[in-house]
Design a protein around this motif. Structure first.
Motif, PDB file in Angstrom:
ATOM      1  N   ARG A   1     -44.146  17.682  16.850  1.00 25.32           N
ATOM      2  CA  ARG A   1     -43.467  18.567  17.725  1.00 25.32           C
ATOM      3  C   ARG A   1     -43.084  17.948  19.184  1.00 25.32           C
ATOM      4  NH1 ARG A   1     -47.139  23.318  15.977  1.00 25.32           N
ATOM      5  NH2 ARG A   1     -45.683  23.829  14.015  1.00 25.32           N
ATOM      6  N   ARG A   2     -43.052  16.667  19.111  1.00 25.25           N
ATOM      7  CA  ARG A   2     -42.970  15.880  20.513  1.00 25.25           C
ATOM      8  C   ARG A   2     -41.401  15.943  20.622  1.00 25.25           C
ATOM      9  NH1 ARG A   2     -45.394  13.623  25.084  1.00 25.25           N
ATOM     10  NH2 ARG A   2     -44.583  11.506  25.166  1.00 25.25           N
ATOM     11  N   GLY A   3     -40.909  16.343  21.715  1.00 25.28           N
ATOM     12  CA  GLY A   3     -39.544  16.238  22.150  1.00 25.28           C
ATOM     13  C   GLY A   3     -38.873  15.017  21.881  1.00 25.28           C
ATOM     14  N   ASP A   4     -37.478  14.866  21.915  1.00 25.99           N
ATOM     15  CA  ASP A   4     -36.744  13.693  21.522  1.00 25.99           C
ATOM     16  C   ASP A   4     -36.458  12.993  22.917  1.00 25.99           C
ATOM     17  OD1 ASP A   4     -34.708  15.418  22.320  1.00 25.99           O
ATOM     18  OD2 ASP A   4     -33.895  15.150  20.217  1.00 25.99           O
ATOM     19  N   VAL A   5     -36.958  13.227  23.934  1.00 27.70           N
ATOM     20  CA  VAL A   5     -36.624  12.634  25.249  1.00 27.70           C
ATOM     21  C   VAL A   5     -37.531  11.456  25.490  1.00 27.70           C
ATOM     22  CG1 VAL A   5     -35.532  14.785  26.342  1.00 27.70           C
ATOM     23  CG2 VAL A   5     -38.122  14.214  26.659  1.00 27.70           C
ATOM     24  N   PHE A   6     -38.645  11.169  24.654  1.00 26.76           N
ATOM     25  CA  PHE A   6     -39.517  10.190  24.655  1.00 26.76           C
ATOM     26  C   PHE A   6     -39.309   9.292  23.763  1.00 26.76           C
ATOM     27  CE2 PHE A   6     -41.560  14.132  26.041  1.00 26.76           C
ATOM     28  CZ  PHE A   6     -42.154  13.772  27.221  1.00 26.76           C
TER      29      PHE A   6
ATOM     30  N   SER B   1     -40.188   9.316  19.959  1.00 28.94           N
ATOM     31  CA  SER B   1     -39.766  10.619  18.971  1.00 28.94           C
ATOM     32  C   SER B   1     -38.013  10.309  18.893  1.00 28.94           C
ATOM     33  CB  SER B   1     -40.080  11.730  19.639  1.00 28.94           C
ATOM     34  OG  SER B   1     -40.102  11.708  21.111  1.00 28.94           O
ATOM     35  N   SER B   2     -37.427   9.897  20.176  1.00 31.10           N
ATOM     36  CA  SER B   2     -35.907   9.640  20.268  1.00 31.10           C
ATOM     37  C   SER B   2     -35.793   8.467  18.971  1.00 31.10           C
ATOM     38  CB  SER B   2     -35.501   9.069  21.729  1.00 31.10           C
ATOM     39  OG  SER B   2     -34.302   8.676  21.454  1.00 31.10           O
ATOM     40  N   PHE B   3     -36.400   7.663  18.886  1.00 31.13           N
ATOM     41  CA  PHE B   3     -36.163   6.684  17.939  1.00 31.13           C
ATOM     42  C   PHE B   3     -36.237   7.309  16.431  1.00 31.13           C
ATOM     43  CE2 PHE B   3     -37.806   3.120  20.825  1.00 31.13           C
ATOM     44  CZ  PHE B   3     -36.754   3.303  21.738  1.00 31.13           C
ATOM     45  N   ALA B   4     -37.385   7.812  16.156  1.00 27.48           N
ATOM     46  CA  ALA B   4     -37.657   8.518  14.954  1.00 27.48           C
ATOM     47  C   ALA B   4     -36.486   9.406  14.625  1.00 27.48           C
ATOM     48  CB  ALA B   4     -39.252   9.266  14.867  1.00 27.48           C
ATOM     49  N   LYS B   5     -36.088  10.207  15.509  1.00 27.25           N
ATOM     50  CA  LYS B   5     -34.935  11.071  15.413  1.00 27.25           C
ATOM     51  C   LYS B   5     -33.670  10.427  15.039  1.00 27.25           C
ATOM     52  CE  LYS B   5     -32.219  14.969  17.173  1.00 27.25           C
ATOM     53  NZ  LYS B   5     -32.025  15.949  18.516  1.00 27.25           N
TER      54      LYS B   5
ATOM     55  N   LEU C   1     -26.012  11.277   9.286  1.00 28.00           N
ATOM     56  CA  LEU C   1     -25.440  11.991  10.620  1.00 28.00           C
ATOM     57  C   LEU C   1     -24.844  11.288  11.787  1.00 28.00           C
ATOM     58  CD1 LEU C   1     -27.941  15.320  10.171  1.00 28.00           C
ATOM     59  CD2 LEU C   1     -25.377  15.132   9.389  1.00 28.00           C
ATOM     60  N   GLN C   2     -25.583   9.942  11.781  1.00 35.69           N
ATOM     61  CA  GLN C   2     -25.177   9.083  12.906  1.00 35.69           C
ATOM     62  C   GLN C   2     -24.927   7.701  12.316  1.00 35.69           C
ATOM     63  OE1 GLN C   2     -28.449   9.308  15.841  1.00 35.69           O
ATOM     64  NE2 GLN C   2     -28.200   7.176  16.157  1.00 35.69           N
ATOM     65  N   GLN C   3     -24.081   6.876  13.174  1.00 43.84           N
ATOM     66  CA  GLN C   3     -23.956   5.501  12.474  1.00 43.84           C
ATOM     67  C   GLN C   3     -25.197   4.922  12.455  1.00 43.84           C
ATOM     68  OE1 GLN C   3     -21.238   4.129  15.339  1.00 43.84           O
ATOM     69  NE2 GLN C   3     -19.192   5.186  14.412  1.00 43.84           N
ATOM     70  N   LYS C   4     -25.294   3.859  12.008  1.00 43.34           N
ATOM     71  CA  LYS C   4     -26.416   3.008  12.059  1.00 43.34           C
ATOM     72  C   LYS C   4     -26.596   2.259  13.365  1.00 43.34           C
ATOM     73  CE  LYS C   4     -26.989   0.978   7.723  1.00 43.34           C
ATOM     74  NZ  LYS C   4     -26.920   0.151   6.620  1.00 43.34           N
ATOM     75  N   LYS C   5     -26.738   2.888  14.480  1.00 45.05           N
ATOM     76  CA  LYS C   5     -27.149   2.451  15.584  1.00 45.05           C
ATOM     77  C   LYS C   5     -27.828   3.167  16.390  1.00 45.05           C
ATOM     78  CE  LYS C   5     -22.149   1.035  16.294  1.00 45.05           C
ATOM     79  NZ  LYS C   5     -21.097   1.475  17.118  1.00 45.05           N
ATOM     80  N   ILE C   6     -29.189   2.404  16.937  1.00 48.36           N
ATOM     81  CA  ILE C   6     -30.185   2.948  17.638  1.00 48.36           C
ATOM     82  C   ILE C   6     -29.839   2.483  19.188  1.00 48.36           C
ATOM     83  CG2 ILE C   6     -32.876   3.351  18.138  1.00 48.36           C
ATOM     84  CD1 ILE C   6     -33.010   3.244  15.134  1.00 48.36           C
TER      85      ILE C   6
ATOM     86  N   LEU D   1     -40.934   0.397  17.945  1.00 42.89           N
ATOM     87  CA  LEU D   1     -39.545   0.636  17.415  1.00 42.89           C
ATOM     88  C   LEU D   1     -39.397  -0.185  15.710  1.00 42.89           C
ATOM     89  CD1 LEU D   1     -36.477   1.366  17.184  1.00 42.89           C
ATOM     90  CD2 LEU D   1     -35.943  -0.279  18.603  1.00 42.89           C
ATOM     91  N   GLU D   2     -40.039  -1.414  16.056  1.00 45.87           N
ATOM     92  CA  GLU D   2     -39.998  -2.206  14.349  1.00 45.87           C
ATOM     93  C   GLU D   2     -40.767  -1.484  13.497  1.00 45.87           C
ATOM     94  OE1 GLU D   2     -41.456  -5.837  15.969  1.00 45.87           O
ATOM     95  OE2 GLU D   2     -39.480  -6.532  16.949  1.00 45.87           O
ATOM     96  N   THR D   3     -42.022  -0.943  13.874  1.00 43.46           N
ATOM     97  CA  THR D   3     -42.622  -0.245  12.959  1.00 43.46           C
ATOM     98  C   THR D   3     -41.876   1.070  12.388  1.00 43.46           C
ATOM     99  OG1 THR D   3     -44.817  -0.829  14.015  1.00 43.46           O
ATOM    100  CG2 THR D   3     -44.758   1.136  12.634  1.00 43.46           C
ATOM    101  N   LEU D   4     -41.280   1.755  13.296  1.00 45.46           N
ATOM    102  CA  LEU D   4     -40.368   2.783  12.831  1.00 45.46           C
ATOM    103  C   LEU D   4     -39.290   2.381  11.738  1.00 45.46           C
ATOM    104  CD1 LEU D   4     -40.224   4.995  16.065  1.00 45.46           C
ATOM    105  CD2 LEU D   4     -41.524   5.476  13.990  1.00 45.46           C
TER     106      LEU D   4
END
Length: 107
Positions: free
Chosen positions: A15-20, A23-27, A36-41, A90-93
């Motif tokens: 439940r971590r907010g996606d402003v961190f 969690s932003s990367f995971a979302k 639902l999103q292009q292949k760009k982070i 990020l690399e782990t995710l």
């Protein structure tokens, strides 16, 4: 004096907010996997070093502080044991994702 000072370090979990960062990367990865999103982070500073704790461990630490007769007026650090750069996290995710060739864009 009945004051406790705590210093909470980086923590994450359900439940971590996606402003961190993590969690932003995971979302973003989940949205890419669902088309639902292009292949760009989009990322910020990836060189920052963090020590992560699980939020459930952080809550346990707070619980112990208020139930186990702490020394009032003292400071308590609450942190984790796993240290890495934001880039390594990020690399782990990305490695956990079945979707490959995701482009990382510094924002």
């Amino acid at each position: 004096q009945k004051t406790l000072t705590t210093r909470m370090f980086t923590h994450t979990g359900p439940r971590r907010g996606d402003v961190f960062a993590e969690s932003s990367f995971a979302k973003q990865i989940a949205m890419i996997e669902q088309n639902l999103q292009q292949k760009k982070i989009y990322v910020g500073n990836l060189k920052s070093l963090r020590t992560f704790a699980d939020v459930r461990d952080a809550v346990r630490a707070y619980y112990l502080l208020v139930t186990k007769k702490p020394k009032f007026g003292e400071s308590y650090n609450i942190g984790g044991e796993f240290t890495c750069t934001i880039e390594e996290m990020l690399e782990t995710l990305l490695a956990l994702s079945e979707t490959k060739n995701i482009k990382v864009i510094s924002d």
